[in-house]
Design an enzyme around this catalytic site. Structure first.
Site, PDB file in Angstrom:
ATOM      1  N   ASN A 146      48.496  38.063  42.519  1.00 39.31           N
ATOM      2  CA  ASN A 146      48.414  39.494  42.038  1.00 39.31           C
ATOM      3  C   ASN A 146      49.015  40.403  42.896  1.00 39.31           C
ATOM      4  OD1 ASN A 146      47.937  39.596  39.162  1.00 39.31           O
ATOM      5  ND2 ASN A 146      45.923  39.071  39.441  1.00 39.31           N
ATOM      6  N   ASP A 169      47.425  34.328  32.923  1.00 41.57           N
ATOM      7  CA  ASP A 169      46.759  33.688  31.920  1.00 41.57           C
ATOM      8  C   ASP A 169      46.210  34.528  30.963  1.00 41.57           C
ATOM      9  OD1 ASP A 169      44.995  34.897  33.509  1.00 41.57           O
ATOM     10  OD2 ASP A 169      43.772  33.331  33.917  1.00 41.57           O
ATOM     11  N   HIS A 198      50.249  42.605  32.761  1.00 45.81           N
ATOM     12  CA  HIS A 198      48.920  43.353  32.487  1.00 45.81           C
ATOM     13  C   HIS A 198      49.251  44.715  31.674  1.00 45.81           C
ATOM     14  CE1 HIS A 198      46.281  40.969  35.450  1.00 45.81           C
ATOM     15  NE2 HIS A 198      46.778  40.212  34.660  1.00 45.81           N
ATOM     16  N   TYR A 261      44.406  45.052  29.054  1.00 46.29           N
ATOM     17  CA  TYR A 261      44.448  45.910  30.420  1.00 46.29           C
ATOM     18  C   TYR A 261      44.962  47.417  30.351  1.00 46.29           C
ATOM     19  CZ  TYR A 261      43.495  42.377  33.801  1.00 46.29           C
ATOM     20  OH  TYR A 261      43.137  41.255  34.674  1.00 46.29           O
ATOM     21  N   ARG A 281      33.874  45.181  40.034  1.00 49.96           N
ATOM     22  CA  ARG A 281      34.140  43.800  39.651  1.00 49.96           C
ATOM     23  C   ARG A 281      34.188  42.897  41.016  1.00 49.96           C
ATOM     24  NH1 ARG A 281      33.847  39.894  35.939  1.00 49.96           N
ATOM     25  NH2 ARG A 281      34.993  38.158  36.380  1.00 49.96           N
TER      26      ARG A 281
HETATM   27  C1  G6P Z   1      42.842  37.353  34.646  1.00 47.25           C
HETATM   28  C2  G6P Z   1      44.035  37.948  35.230  1.00 47.25           C
HETATM   29  C3  G6P Z   1      44.189  38.003  36.468  1.00 47.25           C
HETATM   30  C4  G6P Z   1      43.179  38.304  37.216  1.00 47.25           C
HETATM   31  C5  G6P Z   1      41.615  37.772  36.807  1.00 47.25           C
HETATM   32  C6  G6P Z   1      40.654  38.251  37.739  1.00 47.25           C
HETATM   33  O1  G6P Z   1      42.655  36.026  34.754  1.00 47.25           O
HETATM   34  O2  G6P Z   1      45.113  37.333  34.723  1.00 47.25           O
HETATM   35  O3  G6P Z   1      45.403  38.497  36.778  1.00 47.25           O
HETATM   36  O4  G6P Z   1      43.224  38.107  38.528  1.00 47.25           O
HETATM   37  O5  G6P Z   1      41.666  38.093  35.555  1.00 47.25           O
HETATM   38  O6  G6P Z   1      39.598  37.668  37.149  1.00 47.25           O
HETATM   39  P1  G6P Z   1      38.265  38.209  38.159  1.00 47.25           P
HETATM   40  O7  G6P Z   1      37.187  37.243  37.538  1.00 47.25           O
HETATM   41  O8  G6P Z   1      38.408  37.790  39.733  1.00 47.25           O
HETATM   42  O9  G6P Z   1      37.865  39.579  37.991  1.00 47.25           O
HETATM   43 MN    MN Z   2      46.999  38.102  35.458  1.00 50.45          MN
END
Ligand code: G6P
Ligand code: MN
Length: 438
Positions: A146, A169, A198, A261, A281
């Protein structure tokens, strides 16, 4: 037989990718898996975990290596899965907390945190693509790093011919969540979607077995209170929140199903109000997934391997493996991909990087055209965001403070140039080791 290199091998997403490979080993026969990372300790931990997974499946003829050496990692590789995170979770924490301190959205890919991360990620990805050009020019890079639109924009300026697919994803997760909650089978769906990464909308979800577009009835359900039939991934609050957010957005703008998003852009004030400035997060991930993974490796190191793997594999690994399989076997499966627009969205500038459906086969991605103009509301939102992202990439290559400030100001989560400047100046300090000089 294939050699697969994982750039960012030490990432906690690696076991999910390996599990997906193991589930598809017939279609994707593997000779070697190379874990490449710049963080030796994390990469070695991951080696232990993956080695354990392979042995458990009795796949002892698959060679596994963990290396810090790009030549060893990439030479003769067929696929490179890139999931590097420049600056790691510590910098993600800053991406999230600095904007929040000034009352702005703090998120790793959206808002100013995403822009800060973008300016870090570009160098990392350019380096990986450079290694691949040198050591395995015919290999495919499947990129998850990203923020994806920004990376894609930057990489194509330097390596316009790179064999790289950028994928996210999130659309899969959204579809799975909706299908699960409302009793559909996503495998029957042909979805139409457009946007930026997003940052997009579903316009149609054709269900092959029901022989109709199910989007209107899904919107209807999203708009009716208490229609959730079950919790997605029981106990996974993040997904339930995302799902609820989709219904909040469709209530106000009921013609499409949004990517959740979009909350960061459309309801930034609410998001900030709901955020904890001191615990974001990044903290959650560090104390959860990151810590668990470390402990798992430690257990394996000590030979205590009972019940050691307690991962909750998301869609991420499966998506990336499905893409590799579709290339390998020329399957022409349909994915949402992040690609140069070139008319896919007819009334959006052709040089924008967009996320649209594409068929993937031996020669890469063939994006489909929408054949219709998009509405002014979406177009306006997207154009501002595209311009902001382009300015940010310009700022990176031209070392331009002015353009970085324009990008930060234009970001749709930012209501004032004064705040944009405050955050930018603080981000410059925080990112000294990572950003080009502006
Ligand atoms: C989804 C998004 C990703 C993002 C991730 C974050 O998979 O598509 O772009 O990086 O969520 O996940 P996390 O669990 O690290 O907050
Ligand atoms: Mn993503």
């Amino acid at each position: 037989q294939l050699n697969i290199a994982i750039a960012g091998g030490g990432s906690t997403y690696t076991p999910g990718i390996i599990q997906a490979i193991l589930n598809n080993i017939q279609k994707l026969p593997i000779k070697e898996i190379r874990l490449y990372d710049i963080d030796e300790a994390r990469n070695n931990d991951m080696f232990l975990i993956i080695d354990y997974m392979l042995k458990r499946e009795k796949l002892t003829d698959v060679k596994l290596i963990a290396t810090l050496d790009p030549a060893e990692a990439f030479t003769n590789s067929d696929f490179i899965f890139s999931q590097i995170r420049v600056g790691g979770m510590k910098m993600r924490e800053k991406d999230e907390k600095i904007p929040l301190k000034h009352g702005l959205v703090g998120q790793e890919t959206c808002g100013l945190g995403g822009f800060a991360y973008g300016l870090r990620s570009i160098s990392g990805l350019l380096e990986i693509v450079g290694f691949v050009q040198k050591y395995a020019p015919d290999a495919w890079i499947l990129n998850y790093t990203n923020p994806e639109t920004i990376i894609s924009e930057a990489v194509r300026r330097v390596y316009p011919k790179a064999r790289m697919l950028n994928a996210c994803d999130m659309t899969i997760s959204i579809e799975e969540t909706i299908a699960f909650n409302y009793g559909y089978d996503r495998k029957n769906w042909i979805a139409e979607y457009y946007g930026l990464n997003h940052f997009g909308w579903y316009t149609k979800i054709y269900d092959k077995s029901l022989e109709r577009d199910v989007m209107p009835e899904i919107i209807e359900k999203l708009n009716t209170e208490n229609m959730h039939v079950a919790d997605f991934n029981e106990g996974d609050k993040t997904w339930q929140d995302a799902f609820n957010m989709m219904s909040v957005i469709t209530k106000s703008f009921p013609n499409n199903i949004p990517n959740n998003y979009l909350e960061y852009y459309l309801y930034s004030d609410m998001v900030v109000e709901d955020s904890d400035k001191n615990y974001t997060r990044a903290n959650m991930v560090m104390e959860g997934r990151e810590k668990n993974t470390k402990e798992m490796a430690e257990k394996i190191r000590q030979g205590k391997t009972e019940d050691v793997l307690n991962f909750n594999f998301g869609e991420h690994g499966q998506y990336i493996v499905d893409m590799a399989t579709s290339i390998m076997n020329d399957e022409h499966k349909r994915f949402m991909l992040i690609v140069p627009n070139h008319g896919a969205i007819p009334n959006l500038r052709p040089d924008a990087v967009v996320e649209v459906p594409a068929y993937v086969g031996a020669t890469g991605a063939e994006p489909i055209s929408l054949r219709e103009n998009i509405c002014d509301f979406h177009k306006g939102l997207m154009e501002a965001q595209v311009a902001a992202e382009k300015l940010l990439v310009d700022a990176y290559f031209e070392h331009s403070y002015q353009k970085a400030l324009q990008a930060f100001t234009l970001n749709q989560t930012v209501p004032s140039a004064r705040l944009a400047k405050l955050v930018l100046d603080e981000m410059i300090e925080a990112n000294k080791k990572y950003w080009p000089e502006l």
